[in-house]
Motif scaffolding. Structure first.
Motif, short mmCIF file in Angstrom:
data_model
loop_
_atom_site.label_atom_id
_atom_site.label_comp_id
_atom_site.label_asym_id
_atom_site.label_seq_id
_atom_site.Cartn_x
_atom_site.Cartn_y
_atom_site.Cartn_z
N THR A 1 -8.88 8.38 -0.82
CA THR A 1 -7.84 9.10 -1.54
C THR A 1 -6.50 8.44 -1.23
OG1 THR A 1 -7.54 10.67 0.27
CG2 THR A 1 -9.12 11.28 -1.45
N SER A 2 -5.45 8.89 -1.88
CA SER A 2 -4.13 8.27 -1.70
C SER A 2 -3.60 8.40 -0.28
CB SER A 2 -3.12 8.87 -2.68
OG SER A 2 -3.46 8.53 -4.00
N LYS B 1 -2.33 4.39 -6.11
CA LYS B 1 -3.72 3.98 -5.94
C LYS B 1 -4.25 3.25 -7.17
CE LYS B 1 -8.29 5.98 -5.32
NZ LYS B 1 -9.06 7.18 -5.09
N ASP B 2 -3.94 3.72 -8.35
CA ASP B 2 -4.42 3.09 -9.58
C ASP B 2 -3.88 1.67 -9.73
OD1 ASP B 2 -5.78 5.40 -10.18
OD2 ASP B 2 -4.18 6.19 -11.46
N ILE C 1 -4.90 5.73 2.18
CA ILE C 1 -4.40 4.42 1.77
C ILE C 1 -2.96 4.25 2.25
CG2 ILE C 1 -3.80 2.96 -0.21
CD1 ILE C 1 -6.18 4.36 -1.69
N LYS C 2 -2.15 5.28 2.06
CA LYS C 2 -0.76 5.23 2.54
C LYS C 2 -0.72 5.14 4.06
CE LYS C 2 0.89 5.86 -1.60
NZ LYS C 2 1.20 4.70 -2.40
N LYS D 1 0.83 -1.21 0.00
CA LYS D 1 0.00 0.00 0.00
C LYS D 1 0.86 1.26 0.00
CE LYS D 1 -3.91 -2.14 2.32
NZ LYS D 1 -3.36 -3.41 2.79
N VAL E 1 -9.99 0.61 -2.70
CA VAL E 1 -9.22 1.86 -2.73
C VAL E 1 -9.96 2.96 -3.47
CG1 VAL E 1 -6.99 0.67 -2.49
CG2 VAL E 1 -7.84 1.24 -4.77
N GLU E 2 -10.96 2.60 -4.26
CA GLU E 2 -11.74 3.61 -4.97
C GLU E 2 -12.50 4.52 -4.00
OE1 GLU E 2 -14.17 1.15 -7.39
OE2 GLU E 2 -12.51 0.49 -8.65
#
Length: 121
Positions: A43-44, A28-29, A47-48, A23, A39-40
């Motif tokens: 936001t990034s 993200k993509d 996730i990080k 991760k 993850v959709e």
């Protein structure tokens, strides 16, 4: 009991370390195209942050008892990872996806925490 702790904590740590590093390292993509559809919804940044939490939890499971400094932090890390996986399961349920992997990792984390508390005492 200590052998059981090391087996369970080691497996959990490896799983969370791999998932967290993935991760952190992948955009993200790339995560979405590799099958992590959840993850959709994020936001990034979050996730990080989830990845960092998983890596820190993995380190927290094994390093304190390994070095003998504050080994009580290991079961606390297990509980924190279980809470993180409860959130993951809720996210998957909300998206009508299978929560089974998150539940399995949560149970593994709880087992590591219980064994950690038993070996620390």
């Amino acid at each position: 009991m200590i052998i059981a702790f090391w087996i369970v904590a080691g497996l959990a740590a490896l799983a969370f370390l791999a998932a967290g590093l993935m991760k952190i390292a992948r955009p993200k993509d790339a995560l979405a195209s590799s099958g992590l559809a959840w993850v959709e919804d994020f936001t990034s940044g979050p996730i990080k942050l989830i990845g960092v939490a998983e890596v820190l939890g993995a380190i927290g499971l094994v390093v304190p008892p390994l070095v003998g400094i504050l080994p009580v932090l290991s079961p606390i890390a297990g509980i924190a990872l279980a809470v993180l996986m409860a959130g993951a399961a809720a996210t998957h349920l909300r998206r009508q996806e299978s929560p089974v992997p998150a539940i399995v990792l949560a149970l593994l984390s709880v087992a590591a925490a219980v064994l950690g508390f038993l070996t620390v005492a």
